[in-house]
Design a protein around this motif. Structure first.
Motif, short mmCIF file in Angstrom:
data_model
loop_
_atom_site.label_atom_id
_atom_site.label_comp_id
_atom_site.label_asym_id
_atom_site.label_seq_id
_atom_site.Cartn_x
_atom_site.Cartn_y
_atom_site.Cartn_z
N TYR A 37 0.86 -1.18 0.00
CA TYR A 37 0.00 0.00 0.00
C TYR A 37 0.89 1.23 0.00
O TYR A 37 1.93 1.25 0.65
CB TYR A 37 -0.89 0.02 1.24
CG TYR A 37 -1.85 -1.14 1.31
CD1 TYR A 37 -3.18 -0.97 0.94
CD2 TYR A 37 -1.45 -2.38 1.75
CE1 TYR A 37 -4.08 -2.03 1.00
CE2 TYR A 37 -2.34 -3.44 1.83
CZ TYR A 37 -3.65 -3.26 1.45
OH TYR A 37 -4.52 -4.31 1.51
N ARG A 39 0.87 5.64 0.24
CA ARG A 39 0.17 6.91 0.44
C ARG A 39 1.17 8.02 0.16
O ARG A 39 2.11 8.25 0.92
CB ARG A 39 -0.38 7.03 1.86
CG ARG A 39 -1.14 8.32 2.05
CD ARG A 39 -2.05 8.34 3.23
NE ARG A 39 -1.39 8.07 4.47
CZ ARG A 39 -2.02 8.02 5.64
NH1 ARG A 39 -3.33 8.20 5.70
NH2 ARG A 39 -1.36 7.77 6.74
N ARG A 45 -5.86 9.07 1.31
CA ARG A 45 -6.22 7.67 1.08
C ARG A 45 -5.02 6.84 0.68
O ARG A 45 -4.09 7.32 0.05
CB ARG A 45 -7.28 7.60 -0.02
CG ARG A 45 -8.55 8.35 0.37
CD ARG A 45 -9.56 8.32 -0.73
NE ARG A 45 -9.97 6.94 -0.96
CZ ARG A 45 -10.68 6.55 -1.99
NH1 ARG A 45 -11.05 7.41 -2.89
NH2 ARG A 45 -11.01 5.28 -2.14
N TRP A 46 -5.09 5.57 1.04
CA TRP A 46 -4.08 4.59 0.65
C TRP A 46 -4.45 4.00 -0.69
O TRP A 46 -5.62 3.82 -1.00
CB TRP A 46 -4.00 3.47 1.68
CG TRP A 46 -3.39 3.88 2.97
CD1 TRP A 46 -4.03 4.36 4.07
CD2 TRP A 46 -2.01 3.86 3.30
NE1 TRP A 46 -3.14 4.64 5.06
CE2 TRP A 46 -1.88 4.34 4.62
CE3 TRP A 46 -0.86 3.50 2.62
CZ2 TRP A 46 -0.66 4.44 5.25
CZ3 TRP A 46 0.36 3.60 3.26
CH2 TRP A 46 0.45 4.07 4.55
N ASP A 91 -6.22 4.87 9.28
CA ASP A 91 -5.76 3.95 8.23
C ASP A 91 -6.76 2.81 8.05
O ASP A 91 -6.38 1.63 8.06
CB ASP A 91 -4.38 3.39 8.59
CG ASP A 91 -3.35 4.47 8.81
OD1 ASP A 91 -3.33 5.43 8.04
OD2 ASP A 91 -2.57 4.33 9.77
#
Length: 134
Positions: A37, A39, A45-46, A91
């Motif tokens: 992931y 960011r 947002r991821w 998160d």
């Protein structure tokens, strides 16, 4: 006429889904490929993707895309991990057992999140970079 159009649309939809699944399978089949992931700085947002790290470069591909080009390219010699933490309430899109790394790169600060089993190999790859003369 209407039936033919529906059949063509159906075939195009099946081809689109097949291309999407084949791309993801191809990306995850390579050596050094992990789900990661990302960011970017200033983003709330991821984004989930597949990262390939080998040699001197980390290539990150967005998971929900058909592009064959990486969305981010980061050089290992410019990579520095500043902090390591568990996901917080902000998160929500991350798996609860993931590890978040706050990093500085040549492209600026980034946050990366991955499975705990992936972190050790990733950090070893970063630390094994040859020394850079400054």
């Amino acid at each position: 006429m209407t039936t033919a159009v529906l059949i063509v649309v159906g075939l195009l939809l099946v081809a689109f889904v097949a291309a999407f699944l084949l791309r993801r399978r191809f990306l995850l089949s390579g050596l050094g490929a992990v789900t990661m992931y990302l960011r970017p700085p200033g983003a709330a947002r991821w984004s989930v993707g597949v990262a390939w790290y080998s040699g001197e470069t980390l290539l990150w591909y967005r998971a929900l895309s058909l592009s064959v080009r990486p969305n981010r390219r980061m050089c290992r010699t410019q990579f520095q991990v500043d902090a390591r933490r568990r996901p917080t309430g902000a998160d929500l899109s991350l798996p609860p057992d993931s590890v978040v790394l706050t990093c500085r790169t040549g492209a600026g600060p980034h946050e990366l999140a991955m499975d705990p089993s992936t972190v050790t190999g990733f950090l070893s790859w970063i630390e094994s970079a040859p020394p850079v003369d400054r």
